[in-house]
Design an enzyme around this catalytic site. Structure first.
Site, PDB file in Angstrom:
ATOM      1  N   ALA A   1      -1.540  10.873  10.950  1.00 24.38           N
ATOM      2  CA  ALA A   1      -2.051  12.041  11.458  1.00 24.38           C
ATOM      3  C   ALA A   1      -1.135  13.385  11.591  1.00 24.38           C
ATOM      4  O   ALA A   1      -1.351  14.448  11.054  1.00 24.38           O
ATOM      5  CB  ALA A   1      -2.626  11.776  13.088  1.00 24.38           C
TER       6      ALA A   1
ATOM      7  N   GLU B   1      10.057  12.960  14.657  1.00 23.06           N
ATOM      8  CA  GLU B   1       9.980  11.545  14.809  1.00 23.06           C
ATOM      9  C   GLU B   1      11.011  10.975  15.359  1.00 23.06           C
ATOM     10  O   GLU B   1      12.224  10.804  15.081  1.00 23.06           O
ATOM     11  CB  GLU B   1       9.684  10.951  13.490  1.00 23.06           C
ATOM     12  N   GLN B   2      10.517   9.879  16.313  1.00 25.35           N
ATOM     13  CA  GLN B   2      11.633   9.054  17.196  1.00 25.35           C
ATOM     14  C   GLN B   2      12.333   8.166  16.427  1.00 25.35           C
ATOM     15  O   GLN B   2      13.525   7.843  16.632  1.00 25.35           O
ATOM     16  CB  GLN B   2      10.939   8.309  18.472  1.00 25.35           C
TER      17      GLN B   2
ATOM     18  N   ARG C   1      -1.228   1.403   3.909  1.00 31.22           N
ATOM     19  CA  ARG C   1      -0.962   2.248   4.898  1.00 31.22           C
ATOM     20  C   ARG C   1       0.487   2.964   4.586  1.00 31.22           C
ATOM     21  O   ARG C   1       0.490   4.184   4.808  1.00 31.22           O
ATOM     22  CB  ARG C   1      -1.125   1.903   6.512  1.00 31.22           C
TER      23      ARG C   1
ATOM     24  N   TYR D   1      -9.114  -7.135   1.060  1.00 30.49           N
ATOM     25  CA  TYR D   1      -9.304  -6.050  -0.176  1.00 30.49           C
ATOM     26  C   TYR D   1      -8.086  -5.757  -0.840  1.00 30.49           C
ATOM     27  O   TYR D   1      -6.865  -5.969  -0.272  1.00 30.49           O
ATOM     28  CB  TYR D   1      -9.977  -5.129   0.459  1.00 30.49           C
TER      29      TYR D   1
ATOM     30  N   ASP E   1      -4.797   9.095  16.423  1.00 29.69           N
ATOM     31  CA  ASP E   1      -5.129   7.896  17.414  1.00 29.69           C
ATOM     32  C   ASP E   1      -4.696   8.639  19.192  1.00 29.69           C
ATOM     33  O   ASP E   1      -5.024   7.912  20.073  1.00 29.69           O
ATOM     34  CB  ASP E   1      -4.304   6.744  17.007  1.00 29.69           C
TER      35      ASP E   1
END
Length: 385
Positions: A8, A27-28, A101, A206, A284
């Site tokens: 996201a 970003e942590q 991902r 898949y 999310d």
């Protein structure tokens, strides 16, 4: 300022960059480990990523499955089949992809300008005044800007700062894993999504990475751990017990697992408010969804495109209203997809009896909503400033 460099956050950074807006992503973590299972990109998301210039790279790392098959868990007989591939692309004007991902994350990271992402920035507080938003980090650093957006996932710290939330265990645990493509050569030769279902559990797999690897996910009853983790230790044995007596393809896939992750699913109600002043949420963080309608990443991409369009003409003084327009335009759609995911879980988790009726129920849910979900174009959704 975007908090979180996941799908996201990076999709939003890319959409903002394409529309001429400056941003920074905090970003942590120290870096990005290439660990993760598969993700399905339906036409409603893939059309947007193609417009953002990612078509060639998506084609390199993904697979376009020809169909989705639902099979009975123990004997493997076919219960239902849904065409994907060319038929879906012809109907909705964009491909249906399966990919890792981590591959989707990597190509988004490549596409944003160098220096956009700042690692090791753990945001602990947000302060807003009439002139700016200030993000305070755990090490004492502060980052200042006009807008702050939480893209930090299901366990969003930005969402927690905006509004406390409550969630409840779903009673289900999901396992996700990866196996080499050689473990399922028939899948590489005839790519498709295959789902085996039985009483109160299911197993799906898949191809990803151009067919070189296979991603699988499985749902079994049980609360599972909290945030979840990736490790092979003990998880293969748990899955072997959970799917004992199932079709050979299921057990062969589990036996070949290279990575296995375990997550206890939390069933969250829709988030009541996505924005507060010049602070907002995407992905999310805004709408944590159960994974059973496979639209989590897709809706994150839609959020990114719509929010970037809303911010395109905004100033520091009107940014709060732009965020409010974004939330108002997205809420009804994501709430409805949230409900579809919950309905799909209830069907899949149903106990007792043969599963023959469930593929039809799931197919009915998908068919009734396919045009509305897959045919949607978020570029046309953003309201005018």
């Amino acid at each position: 300022m975007i908090v979180g460099a996941g799908i996201a956050g990076l999709a939003l950074a890319l959409a903002l960059h394409r529309s001429g807006r400056r941003c920074v992503v905090l970003e942590q973590s120290r870096g990005f480990a290439p660990v993760g299972a598969g993700v399905q990109l339906a036409p409603n998301a893939s059309r947007l990523l193609l417009r953002l210039g990612l078509g060639d790279r998506l084609a390199e790392v993904s697979v376009r499955p020809a169909r989705r098959e639902v099979l009975e868990g123990t004997d493997g007989r076919l219960l239902h089949s849904t065409p994907l591939g060319e038929e879906m692309e012809k109907r909705y004007g964009a491909p249906f992809y399966t990919l890792l991902r981590s591959d989707l994350h990597a190509l988004l990271l490549e596409a944003v300008p160098e220096g956009t992402v700042r690692t090791e920035h753990y945001v602990t507080d947000i302060l807003e005044n009439s002139d700016e938003v200030a993000l305070h980090c755990a090490d004492g650093r502060q980052v200042h800007g006009d807008v702050a957006v939480g893209a930090d996932g299901v366990h969003s710290s930005v969402r927690a700062l905006l509004r406390p939330e409550h969630h409840r265990p779903s009673g289900q645990t999901v396992y996700r894993g990866l196996v080499p493509g050689s473990a399922a050569p028939e899948t590489a030769a005839d790519p498709g999504v295959r789902v085996w279902i039985g009483p109160d559990r299911y197993f799906a797999r898949y191809p990803v990475s151009g067919g070189r690897r296979i991603s699988f996910n499985a749902m079994v009853p049980g609360p599972g751990p909290g945030p979840g983790s990736w490790t092979a230790g003990g998880r293969v044995e748990v899955l072997n017990r959970a799917f004992e007596g199932w079709a050979p393809e299921v057990l062969e896939t589990v036996a070949a697992a290279q990575w296995v992750g375990e997550w206890g699913l939390q069933d969250r109600d829709p988030v009541p408010a996505w924005t507060s002043g010049r602070v907002g949420l995407v992905g999310d963080a805004a709408h944590p969804m159960l994974p059973f309608f496979a639209q989590g990443a897709d809706q994150a991409v839609e959020d990114a495109v719509v929010l970037a369009r809303c911010l395109r003409g905004a100033t520091a003084l009107t940014a709060g209203r732009a965020l409010a327009r974004y939330a108002a335009s997205r809420r009804a759609r994501t709430d409805r997809i949230h409900a579809l995911g919950r309905s799909a879980m209830e069907v899949l988790a149903r106990e007792g009896g043969m599963p023959d009726g469930r593929p039809g129920l799931l197919a009915d849910v998908e068919m009734e909503n396919a045009d509305w979900v897959f045919g949607h174009d978020a570029d046309e959704e953003a309201p005018p400033a």
